[in-house]
Design a protein around this motif. Structure first.
Motif: not given
Length: 122
Positions: A49, A60, A65
């Motif tokens: 990230a 991300y 994610k």
């Protein structure tokens, strides 16, 4: 010069949560983009990230994610990584990094922490 120190790693069961913190020294923290990466032995460091200086733009990695959240508190010189729904595949050493640009590339970060181990048991 920026020094970064990660904390919050540990052992957790699959499905659990952890929050990593990365505290930075120096008064220029707010001028840096920040990133989290992870690495397992024998593999390249993987992007997790990244967050821009003002916190408005966040990116991300595909594998995290929807499960991980990056945030920063410029008043505390700290960046966080909230990790939820953890999987054994998330087991790695997690590193925070600081640079001028929020990027998925390790080469664009100038400063790195020493890393913190996250182990997810099945």
């Amino acid at each position: 010069q920026v020094q970064l120190v990660e904390s919050g790693g540990g052992l957790v069961q699959a499905g659990g949560s952890l929050r990593l913190s990365c505290a930075a020294s120096g008064r220029t923290f707010s001028t840096y983009a920040l990133g989290w990466f992870r690495q397992v032995p024998g593999k390249a460091r993987e992007f997790v990230a990244a967050i821009r200086r003002n916190g408005e733009s966040i990116d991300y990695g595909d594998s995290v994610k929807g499960r991980f959240t990056i945030s920063r508190d410029n008043a505390k010189n700290t960046v966080y990584l909230q990790m939820s729904s953890l999987k054994p595949g998330d087991t790695a050493v997690y590193y925070c990094a600081a640079g001028l640009l929020a990027s998925r590339s390790t080469g664009l970060y100038d400063y790195w922490g020493q890393g913190t181990q996250v182990t997810v048991s099945s």
